[in-house]
Design a protein around this motif. Structure first.
Motif, PDB file in Angstrom:
ATOM      1  N   VAL A 181      63.465  48.733  27.767  1.00 22.64           N
ATOM      2  CA  VAL A 181      62.325  49.588  28.412  1.00 22.64           C
ATOM      3  C   VAL A 181      60.986  48.835  27.407  1.00 22.64           C
ATOM      4  CG1 VAL A 181      61.172  51.783  28.122  1.00 22.64           C
ATOM      5  CG2 VAL A 181      63.565  51.597  28.891  1.00 22.64           C
ATOM      6  N   VAL A 182      61.183  48.611  26.127  1.00 26.86           N
ATOM      7  CA  VAL A 182      59.909  48.363  25.488  1.00 26.86           C
ATOM      8  C   VAL A 182      59.546  46.798  25.869  1.00 26.86           C
ATOM      9  CG1 VAL A 182      58.958  47.789  23.263  1.00 26.86           C
ATOM     10  CG2 VAL A 182      60.614  49.708  23.643  1.00 26.86           C
ATOM     11  N   GLY A 183      60.738  45.884  26.274  1.00 19.91           N
ATOM     12  CA  GLY A 183      60.378  44.700  26.667  1.00 19.91           C
ATOM     13  C   GLY A 183      59.837  44.374  27.990  1.00 19.91           C
ATOM     14  N   LEU A 184      60.257  45.283  28.829  1.00 24.18           N
ATOM     15  CA  LEU A 184      59.809  45.223  30.233  1.00 24.18           C
ATOM     16  C   LEU A 184      58.020  45.942  30.185  1.00 24.18           C
ATOM     17  CD1 LEU A 184      62.670  46.577  32.652  1.00 24.18           C
ATOM     18  CD2 LEU A 184      61.475  44.340  32.589  1.00 24.18           C
ATOM     19  N   TRP A 185      58.065  46.898  29.317  1.00 29.26           N
ATOM     20  CA  TRP A 185      56.673  47.584  29.469  1.00 29.26           C
ATOM     21  C   TRP A 185      55.936  46.267  28.790  1.00 29.26           C
ATOM     22  CZ3 TRP A 185      55.911  52.937  31.036  1.00 29.26           C
ATOM     23  CH2 TRP A 185      54.407  53.350  30.904  1.00 29.26           C
ATOM     24  N   GLY A 186      56.294  45.808  27.696  1.00 35.45           N
ATOM     25  CA  GLY A 186      55.287  44.662  26.959  1.00 35.45           C
ATOM     26  C   GLY A 186      55.109  43.839  28.217  1.00 35.45           C
ATOM     27  N   THR A 187      56.247  43.399  28.648  1.00 37.10           N
ATOM     28  CA  THR A 187      55.886  42.362  29.583  1.00 37.10           C
ATOM     29  C   THR A 187      55.009  42.224  30.748  1.00 37.10           C
ATOM     30  OG1 THR A 187      58.041  41.413  29.107  1.00 37.10           O
ATOM     31  CG2 THR A 187      57.133  40.404  31.122  1.00 37.10           C
ATOM     32  N   PHE A 188      55.075  43.488  31.407  1.00 42.04           N
ATOM     33  CA  PHE A 188      54.298  43.509  32.504  1.00 42.04           C
ATOM     34  C   PHE A 188      52.889  44.192  32.117  1.00 42.04           C
ATOM     35  CE2 PHE A 188      58.174  43.395  34.520  1.00 42.04           C
ATOM     36  CZ  PHE A 188      57.892  42.595  35.826  1.00 42.04           C
ATOM     37  N   GLY A 189      52.644  44.793  30.939  1.00 43.36           N
ATOM     38  CA  GLY A 189      51.380  45.339  30.139  1.00 43.36           C
ATOM     39  C   GLY A 189      50.814  44.228  29.641  1.00 43.36           C
ATOM     40  N   SER A 190      51.545  42.990  29.476  1.00 39.73           N
ATOM     41  CA  SER A 190      50.971  41.709  28.929  1.00 39.73           C
ATOM     42  C   SER A 190      50.222  41.062  30.114  1.00 39.73           C
ATOM     43  CB  SER A 190      51.866  40.730  28.017  1.00 39.73           C
ATOM     44  OG  SER A 190      52.166  41.331  26.741  1.00 39.73           O
ATOM     45  N   LEU A 191      51.020  41.001  31.290  1.00 41.38           N
ATOM     46  CA  LEU A 191      50.614  40.316  32.422  1.00 41.38           C
ATOM     47  C   LEU A 191      49.058  41.091  32.981  1.00 41.38           C
ATOM     48  CD1 LEU A 191      50.829  38.595  34.634  1.00 41.38           C
ATOM     49  CD2 LEU A 191      52.369  40.227  35.973  1.00 41.38           C
ATOM     50  N   ALA A 192      49.252  42.291  32.842  1.00 38.53           N
ATOM     51  CA  ALA A 192      48.031  42.999  33.176  1.00 38.53           C
ATOM     52  C   ALA A 192      46.760  42.677  32.415  1.00 38.53           C
ATOM     53  CB  ALA A 192      48.128  44.586  33.165  1.00 38.53           C
ATOM     54  N   LYS A 193      46.992  42.532  30.849  1.00 43.99           N
ATOM     55  CA  LYS A 193      45.977  42.347  30.004  1.00 43.99           C
ATOM     56  C   LYS A 193      45.683  40.926  30.209  1.00 43.99           C
ATOM     57  CE  LYS A 193      45.010  42.698  25.231  1.00 43.99           C
ATOM     58  NZ  LYS A 193      45.710  43.040  23.731  1.00 43.99           N
ATOM     59  N   VAL A 199      37.690  26.422  55.348  1.00 40.76           N
ATOM     60  CA  VAL A 199      36.882  25.152  54.471  1.00 40.76           C
ATOM     61  C   VAL A 199      37.296  25.041  53.126  1.00 40.76           C
ATOM     62  CG1 VAL A 199      35.135  25.605  56.288  1.00 40.76           C
ATOM     63  CG2 VAL A 199      35.052  26.930  54.325  1.00 40.76           C
ATOM     64  N   ALA A 200      38.221  26.177  52.598  1.00 37.82           N
ATOM     65  CA  ALA A 200      38.376  25.982  51.149  1.00 37.82           C
ATOM     66  C   ALA A 200      39.587  26.677  50.897  1.00 37.82           C
ATOM     67  CB  ALA A 200      37.305  26.455  50.238  1.00 37.82           C
ATOM     68  N   ILE A 201      40.427  26.345  49.795  1.00 40.29           N
ATOM     69  CA  ILE A 201      41.738  26.854  49.356  1.00 40.29           C
ATOM     70  C   ILE A 201      41.707  27.194  47.859  1.00 40.29           C
ATOM     71  CG2 ILE A 201      44.194  26.971  49.374  1.00 40.29           C
ATOM     72  CD1 ILE A 201      44.294  25.264  51.937  1.00 40.29           C
ATOM     73  N   MET A 202      41.400  28.255  47.442  1.00 41.13           N
ATOM     74  CA  MET A 202      41.294  28.501  46.159  1.00 41.13           C
ATOM     75  C   MET A 202      42.686  28.073  45.414  1.00 41.13           C
ATOM     76  SD  MET A 202      37.975  29.096  45.889  1.00 41.13           S
ATOM     77  CE  MET A 202      37.726  29.679  44.453  1.00 41.13           C
ATOM     78  N   PRO A 203      42.423  27.942  43.956  1.00 39.83           N
ATOM     79  CA  PRO A 203      43.812  27.811  43.114  1.00 39.83           C
ATOM     80  C   PRO A 203      44.264  29.117  42.988  1.00 39.83           C
ATOM     81  CG  PRO A 203      42.057  27.571  41.750  1.00 39.83           C
ATOM     82  CD  PRO A 203      41.425  27.698  43.123  1.00 39.83           C
ATOM     83  N   GLU A 204      45.675  29.345  42.587  1.00 41.15           N
ATOM     84  CA  GLU A 204      46.316  30.557  42.254  1.00 41.15           C
ATOM     85  C   GLU A 204      46.057  30.989  40.911  1.00 41.15           C
ATOM     86  OE1 GLU A 204      50.832  30.824  43.145  1.00 41.15           O
ATOM     87  OE2 GLU A 204      50.636  28.661  43.648  1.00 41.15           O
ATOM     88  N   THR A 205      45.728  32.368  40.688  1.00 41.83           N
ATOM     89  CA  THR A 205      45.332  32.954  39.523  1.00 41.83           C
ATOM     90  C   THR A 205      46.500  34.003  39.050  1.00 41.83           C
ATOM     91  OG1 THR A 205      43.870  34.444  40.382  1.00 41.83           O
ATOM     92  CG2 THR A 205      43.104  32.320  39.688  1.00 41.83           C
ATOM     93  N   LEU A 206      46.395  34.609  38.025  1.00 45.40           N
ATOM     94  CA  LEU A 206      46.922  35.881  37.655  1.00 45.40           C
ATOM     95  C   LEU A 206      46.766  37.070  38.627  1.00 45.40           C
ATOM     96  CD1 LEU A 206      47.319  35.457  33.947  1.00 45.40           C
ATOM     97  CD2 LEU A 206      49.116  34.966  35.594  1.00 45.40           C
ATOM     98  N   ASP A 207      45.498  37.160  39.005  1.00 52.50           N
ATOM     99  CA  ASP A 207      44.706  38.248  39.715  1.00 52.50           C
ATOM    100  C   ASP A 207      44.911  37.878  41.327  1.00 52.50           C
ATOM    101  OD1 ASP A 207      43.502  40.422  40.773  1.00 52.50           O
ATOM    102  OD2 ASP A 207      41.683  40.037  39.690  1.00 52.50           O
ATOM    103  N   VAL A 208      45.827  38.480  41.757  1.00 49.86           N
ATOM    104  CA  VAL A 208      46.277  38.615  43.367  1.00 49.86           C
ATOM    105  C   VAL A 208      45.469  39.239  44.189  1.00 49.86           C
ATOM    106  CG1 VAL A 208      48.223  36.914  42.717  1.00 49.86           C
ATOM    107  CG2 VAL A 208      48.291  39.644  43.124  1.00 49.86           C
ATOM    108  N   SER A 209      44.384  39.989  43.645  1.00 50.37           N
ATOM    109  CA  SER A 209      43.736  40.935  44.618  1.00 50.37           C
ATOM    110  C   SER A 209      42.595  40.228  45.606  1.00 50.37           C
ATOM    111  CB  SER A 209      43.300  41.888  43.587  1.00 50.37           C
ATOM    112  OG  SER A 209      41.981  41.476  42.960  1.00 50.37           O
ATOM    113  N   GLU A 210      42.405  39.155  45.294  1.00 51.58           N
ATOM    114  CA  GLU A 210      41.446  38.564  46.100  1.00 51.58           C
ATOM    115  C   GLU A 210      42.140  37.506  47.083  1.00 51.58           C
ATOM    116  OE1 GLU A 210      38.656  36.404  43.303  1.00 51.58           O
ATOM    117  OE2 GLU A 210      37.413  38.474  43.242  1.00 51.58           O
ATOM    118  N   ASN A 211      42.364  38.019  48.432  1.00 50.57           N
ATOM    119  CA  ASN A 211      43.125  37.095  49.315  1.00 50.57           C
ATOM    120  C   ASN A 211      42.105  36.257  50.100  1.00 50.57           C
ATOM    121  OD1 ASN A 211      45.172  38.261  48.659  1.00 50.57           O
ATOM    122  ND2 ASN A 211      45.073  39.945  49.767  1.00 50.57           N
TER     123      ASN A 211
END
Length: 614
Positions: free
Chosen positions: A304-316, A426-438
């Protein structure tokens, strides 16, 4: 044989109660989860929804299905864990009974078959109760998912007979799988060893336990080294997920060795009076009891702590990445006109869009930008093509869709508002951690409305009212993603917490049932009944501390790869509050179980227990 199995469960019901509860919870959660999964797989949507709204609802259904799938797998894993722990403990508690059966002629296969019959009875009882729990669980899980915003208010999970049969099969299977190792171990104990207290009979660490424990520990160490060497955030996240599993398995298997070693630290602190000295002796010498109580806590904290920390770190890390990719000074939640002190204003307006490529249509959001201003306020540049060509009927593929196979120069059809337009990539952007901009489109194509925020570069000394710094904006963006994950992990944490509470209470109840003679000896030596209960409380508190510390060690190892990534400690999110909550809850649950069972175990007069062996 059936009569022996029924008699064993009736006479030693305390040993089987936890396993029955675990199977019942597992069956109930699997049944309710599969009913919700079936309902999300074939969603019934009301008429009148726009295509964009229908896609949003379906995305919520996908999220709910993911959560249900994870909860079903977690329920099965924890059920097998508790049942196997229960029967492993049961074999130790019933050594003399099994030894007598061997002495009067029972063969190894007969002993194993008797335990398998007990598992069948346990599975049938737990499954029958679990089916009823599943009916309530379906209603509870549906309402939880609606409260979390994953499912719409009209969602309903109809009765699925297949879900009930699947859950019943899972219940019986977990009961039988959980008892296999214990049945094999029971059949390997010789008759003379079983009725004597020889070192061989009392041995806790078997060859297979050493093998699995050391193998998982070696795998964990190698994975942590690999995560450190990779220095990549995504690789660190993926490796961290495996580390949580391998590390928790390693410490659970090696807990009879690791827990007493770790117990020497609190044992040194516990010196000073009779109560603490007796508790220290119990931790260090009653290896099986301490390990059985600490093992579920190790698994809970590490996962639980590992999962929460992992995905919390991803969000951070999303916020840290955005902060480093943006060169603007301020972010304003509306359009900013040109004026004195404004060096660059880059408005970004998000509107619903439908993008058709061949026969496939994607409903998402498009962000209207001014290419020149965007490039002055962002470091991110296309990996193919150029944003300078984003004029007229054109489109740029954003980071969220960069890996979906779009080709530079291809033609897509987009629906913006009431218009359908052919556009050229006309352009393809690189991948980032934030996937909200499609998707990015020129602002000239946007219909009226939409949500606008403006990234602004200002002259030195100039300020804008109601503006945020980029650092504040990026941090809030990461926190928003973490909040979207919090509902998912709150549900999983609650599920894991319930099973862990069952496991630790079960371990405490089973171990206390075997300590009546020990408590009687302590009382005959001069301890009062209250002092005996205090010893049990102090011992349980120390075991909780050890379990939480060892689980935190595994969680820390899982997060080590993130700290070695490109964003370092800036992206590391350690869930201190969650860890404190688990520690406090474990103290209350384990302490209460230890106090109640010790109080009940000391009800008889000591002389009645010491008059003969039980």
């Amino acid at each position: 044989m059936l009569r022996l199995s029924v008699g064993a469960m009736r006479d030693r019901w305390q040993l089987f109660a936890g396993a029955v509860v675990a199977v019942a919870l597992g069956v109930g959660l699997v049944q309710s989860g599969m009913q919700v999964l079936a309902a999300t797989d074939r969603p019934v949507l009301p008429s009148g929804l726009s295509a964009y709204e229908r896609v949003r609802v379906r995305e919520g259904y996908v999220g709910a299905a993911t959560l249900m799938g994870m909860s079903v797998m977690l329920a099965v894993f924890l059920t097998v864990f508790i049942v196997s722990t229960t029967f492993g403990f049961t074999v130790v508690q019933r050594r003399r009974e099994l030894g007598l059966l061997r002495l009067i002629g029972a063969q190894r296969g007969y002993v194993s078959l008797m335990l398998m019959c007990e598992a069948v009875l346990l599975g049938l009882l737990g499954t029958a109760i679990g089916v009823l729990i599943g009916l309530l669980g379906t209603w509870a899980q549906s309402n939880l998912l609606i409260e979390l915003g994953m499912l719409p208010e009209w969602f309903h999970a109809p009765w699925e007979q297949g879900a009930m049969w699947s859950a019943m099969i899972v219940g019986m299977s977990t009961a039988l799988i959980g008892v296999l190792t214990a049945a094999w171990r029971a059949s390997r104990v010789s008759a003379l060893d079983a009725i004597t207290d020889s070192p061989r009979a009392m041995r806790v660490m078997t060859a297979w336990r050493w093998f699995w424990g050391l193998s998982a520990a070696a795998c964990t160490v190698l994975l942590v080294i690999a995560a450190q060497a990779a220095r990549d955030l995504v690789a660190g996240l993926m490796i961290g997920l495996v580390v949580m599993i391998s590390g928790s398995i390693a410490l659970s298997q090696l807990s009879p060795v690791v827990v007493p070693l770790a117990g020497r630290l609190p044992a040194a602190v516990l010196r000073g009076n009779l109560i603490t000295d007796l508790a220290r002796a119990g931790i260090l010498h009653a290896v099986r009891r301490s390990a059985a109580t600490a093992a579920p806590l190790i698994v809970l904290v590490s996962l639980v702590v590992g999962l929460w920390g992992t995905f919390g770190s991803l969000a951070k890390a999303v916020g840290v990445e955005q902060e480093r990719l943006i060169t603007a000074d301020l972010v304003v939640d509306h359009a900013v006109p040109a004026g004195p002190g404004i060096e660059v204003a880059s408005p970004q307006t998000a509107v619903p869009v439908a993008v058709t490529r061949g026969t496939r249509t994607i409903y998402s959001e498009a962000i209207g930008i001014d290419p020149a201003a965007y490039q002055q306020t962002h470091k991110l540049r296309p990996r193919k093509g150029s944003l300078d060509r984003l004029v007229g009927r054109t489109i740029a593929i954003g980071p969220g869709m960069a890996a979906e196979g779009y080709k530079l120069g291809s033609t897509l059809t987009i629906a913006l508002g009431n218009r359908k337009l052919p556009v050229k990539v006309v352009a393809i952007m690189p991948e980032t951690l934030d996937v909200s901009e499609n998707f990015f489109v020129p602002r000239t194509l946007l219909p009226a409305g939409g949500r606008t925020e403006t990234l602004v570069k200002v002259a030195p000394g100039h300020e804008i009212a109601d503006a945020q710094t980029v650092e504040q904006w990026a941090r809030e963006r990461g926190e928003a993603q973490q909040r979207s994950n919090s509902g998912l992990f709150a549900a999983l944490m609650g599920l894991a917490g319930i099973f862990t509470a069952v496991a630790v209470v079960n371990a405490v109840v089973m171990s206390t049932a075997d300590r009546r003679r020990e408590f009687a000896l302590a009382r005959m030596a001069g301890l009062t009944r209250g002092q005996v209960v205090q010893v049990a409380l102090v011992e349980s508190a120390a075991v909780v501390i050890i379990g939480v510390l060892l689980g935190s060690l595994v969680a820390g190892a899982a997060l080590a790869g993130i700290a070695a990534g490109p964003y370092g400690l800036a992206a590391l999110a350690i869930p201190w509050r969650l860890l404190g909550l688990i520690f406090a809850a474990a103290m209350v649950v384990v302490g209460a179980a230890a106090a109640v069972t010790a109080h009940r175990a000391t009800n008889p007069q000591p002389i009645s227990l010491l008059a003969g062996r039980e």
